[in-house]
Write a protein that holds these residues in place. Structure first.
Motif, mmCIF file in Angstrom:
data_model
loop_
_atom_site.group_PDB
_atom_site.id
_atom_site.type_symbol
_atom_site.label_atom_id
_atom_site.label_comp_id
_atom_site.label_asym_id
_atom_site.label_seq_id
_atom_site.Cartn_x
_atom_site.Cartn_y
_atom_site.Cartn_z
ATOM 1 N N PRO A 166 0.782 -1.212 -0.058
ATOM 2 C CA PRO A 166 0.027 -0.159 -0.092
ATOM 3 C C PRO A 166 0.738 1.297 -0.107
ATOM 4 O O PRO A 166 1.970 1.265 0.576
ATOM 5 N N HIS A 167 0.413 2.295 -0.767
ATOM 6 C CA HIS A 167 1.123 3.642 -0.841
ATOM 7 C C HIS A 167 0.112 4.893 -0.634
ATOM 8 O O HIS A 167 -1.091 4.507 -1.015
ATOM 9 N N THR A 168 0.786 6.023 -0.186
ATOM 10 C CA THR A 168 -0.040 7.045 -0.186
ATOM 11 C C THR A 168 0.319 7.935 -1.274
ATOM 12 O O THR A 168 1.592 8.245 -1.083
ATOM 13 N N TYR B 139 -4.653 9.260 0.929
ATOM 14 C CA TYR B 139 -5.077 8.131 1.548
ATOM 15 C C TYR B 139 -4.392 6.964 0.920
ATOM 16 O O TYR B 139 -3.993 7.032 -0.249
ATOM 17 N N PRO B 140 -4.307 5.840 1.666
ATOM 18 C CA PRO B 140 -3.239 4.910 1.177
ATOM 19 C C PRO B 140 -3.988 3.975 0.145
ATOM 20 O O PRO B 140 -5.488 4.017 0.098
ATOM 21 N N ARG B 141 -3.480 3.516 -0.938
ATOM 22 C CA ARG B 141 -3.937 2.689 -1.845
ATOM 23 C C ARG B 141 -3.315 1.552 -2.257
ATOM 24 O O ARG B 141 -2.012 1.450 -2.121
ATOM 25 N N LEU B 142 -3.739 0.400 -2.698
ATOM 26 C CA LEU B 142 -2.955 -0.859 -2.995
ATOM 27 C C LEU B 142 -3.434 -1.109 -4.666
ATOM 28 O O LEU B 142 -4.710 -1.311 -4.480
ATOM 29 N N ASP B 143 -2.705 -1.115 -5.420
ATOM 30 C CA ASP B 143 -3.010 -1.105 -6.901
ATOM 31 C C ASP B 143 -3.075 -2.594 -7.342
ATOM 32 O O ASP B 143 -2.050 -3.219 -7.374
ATOM 33 N N LEU B 144 -4.117 -3.248 -7.427
ATOM 34 C CA LEU B 144 -4.489 -4.794 -7.826
ATOM 35 C C LEU B 144 -3.934 -4.875 -9.449
ATOM 36 O O LEU B 144 -3.256 -5.880 -9.762
ATOM 37 N N PRO C 31 -14.591 0.431 -0.989
ATOM 38 C CA PRO C 31 -13.239 0.506 -0.723
ATOM 39 C C PRO C 31 -12.366 0.404 -1.979
ATOM 40 O O PRO C 31 -11.340 -0.354 -1.814
ATOM 41 N N VAL C 32 -13.035 0.299 -3.072
ATOM 42 C CA VAL C 32 -12.452 0.181 -4.501
ATOM 43 C C VAL C 32 -12.631 1.364 -5.507
ATOM 44 O O VAL C 32 -13.584 1.903 -5.241
ATOM 45 N N GLU C 33 -11.635 1.445 -6.315
ATOM 46 C CA GLU C 33 -11.677 2.689 -7.247
ATOM 47 C C GLU C 33 -10.638 2.198 -8.544
ATOM 48 O O GLU C 33 -9.748 1.453 -8.457
ATOM 49 N N LEU C 34 -11.254 2.710 -9.595
ATOM 50 C CA LEU C 34 -10.547 2.636 -10.972
ATOM 51 C C LEU C 34 -10.233 4.143 -11.244
ATOM 52 O O LEU C 34 -11.063 5.169 -11.207
ATOM 53 N N ARG C 35 -8.782 4.348 -11.212
ATOM 54 C CA ARG C 35 -8.277 5.551 -11.436
ATOM 55 C C ARG C 35 -7.020 5.715 -12.395
ATOM 56 O O ARG C 35 -6.595 4.813 -12.579
ATOM 57 N N PHE D 117 -6.243 -0.041 -10.531
ATOM 58 C CA PHE D 117 -7.471 -0.618 -9.682
ATOM 59 C C PHE D 117 -7.351 -0.687 -8.265
ATOM 60 O O PHE D 117 -6.640 -1.832 -7.914
ATOM 61 N N ASN D 118 -7.661 0.149 -7.440
ATOM 62 C CA ASN D 118 -7.143 0.209 -6.064
ATOM 63 C C ASN D 118 -7.945 -0.055 -5.227
ATOM 64 O O ASN D 118 -9.105 0.035 -5.110
ATOM 65 N N LEU D 119 -7.580 -0.924 -4.106
ATOM 66 C CA LEU D 119 -8.112 -0.828 -2.931
ATOM 67 C C LEU D 119 -7.836 0.174 -1.936
ATOM 68 O O LEU D 119 -6.676 0.610 -1.874
ATOM 69 N N ARG D 120 -8.691 0.727 -1.028
ATOM 70 C CA ARG D 120 -8.771 1.986 -0.357
ATOM 71 C C ARG D 120 -9.439 1.913 0.862
ATOM 72 O O ARG D 120 -10.316 1.080 0.830
ATOM 73 N N PRO D 121 -9.327 3.028 1.474
ATOM 74 C CA PRO D 121 -10.118 2.910 2.874
ATOM 75 C C PRO D 121 -11.582 3.291 2.438
ATOM 76 O O PRO D 121 -11.887 3.960 1.260
#
Length: 272
Positions: free
Chosen positions: A2-4, A9-14, A190-194, A252-256
């Motif tokens: 995970p990185h901010t 906010y922290p994100r984990l790119d799948l 808790p997911v986003e495509l960015r 495609f991120n996992l996020r809070p």
């Protein structure tokens, strides 16, 4: 890991995993996910039209209202608008519009008219959602296999006709009672495509392939540009931008939970 970033906010790119990225970029990816859902949809229609009309003995209302409708809230809560990726209405309309299950074709059956400007809002989606609630509570449509099948065919018609008459997928963006209502709730997910790095979009990309498409894939069906997209509301997670981006700049991120809800953005009346 995970990185901010500048998002705060922290994100984990799948999609940072090469195998996952290669899978999503493959053109048959959507087809493989969608086919089982389409087959279930056709089963519901057949059972509702030709099966017993006893609601407790017919699979149509059980699959639709007991399983799917109840499960949809959990899809939105944990996976955002992932339902839009496998939606059978959108899938059948897309297959008919493009005359291909997964290939990239330069021509489609659509007449490619522009969606009327006065309808570029989600009042239609909200009205249809209220109408569905009215049918559910006032007429007991959830207990009728025939009405369930009829409603499924009605929504299919609402999806297919605009796909053949207008460019891209205006019903998905403006009219879908499931997709657009869930789009508002997906602000909580808790997911986003960015875009992985907006600076790449701003300085390195001149073609805007995510929006316009290229030989590897179609342009965004809901007219979203990754370089500016900051909310989950209108993205339908179709994965075309993953295929078309020449800079491999899609994440495609996992996020809070609920980070979209604390962002500063201009609220529209139709969304309110």
């Amino acid at each position: 890991n995970p990185h901010t970033t500048s998002t705060g906010y922290p994100r984990l790119d799948l999609l940072g995993n090469a195998a996952v990225r290669a899978l999503v970029r493959a053109r048959p990816f959507q087809f493989v996910l969608r086919l089982p859902v389409v087959l279930l949809f056709l089963l519901i229609i057949f059972a509702g039209l030709f099966g017993t009309q006893a609601p407790g003995k017919n699979i149509a209302p059980i699959l639709t209202w007991t399983i799917w409708w109840a499960s949809l809230m959990f899809f939105i809560l944990f996976l955002g608008k992932i339902w839009c990726l496998v939606c059978p209405w959108n899938t059948l309309a897309e297959w008919l519009q493009r005359l291909t299950f997964w290939g990239k074709k330069e021509t489609t059956l659509s007449l490619n008219f522009r969606w009327p400007r006065r309808l570029r809002n989600i009042y239609m989606a909200t009205g249809l959602f209220v109408g569905l609630s009215w049918l559910e509570l006032g007429f007991g449509v959830t207990l009728s296999p025939l009405a369930t099948a009829g409603l499924g065919l009605f929504i299919l018609a609402l999806t297919v006709v605009p796909a053949l008459y207008y460019d891209r997928k205006p019903f998905c963006r403006y009219g879908c009672l499931v997709g657009q209502i869930s789009g508002l709730y997906a602000l909580f997910s808790p997911v986003e495509l960015r875009a992985r790095d907006r600076e790449v979009c701003r300085t390195a990309c001149r073609t805007k392939d995510c929006l316009l498409g290229n030989e590897r894939g179609y342009g965004c069906p809901t007219n979203e540009y990754l370089g500016a997209m900051d909310l989950n509301t209108y993205c339908i997670l179709c994965s075309e931008c993953v295929k078309t981006c020449p800079h491999d700049n899609v994440a495609f991120n996992l996020r809070p939970f609920a980070v979209d809800l604390v962002k500063s953005f201009r609220l529209r009346r139709d969304e309110a």
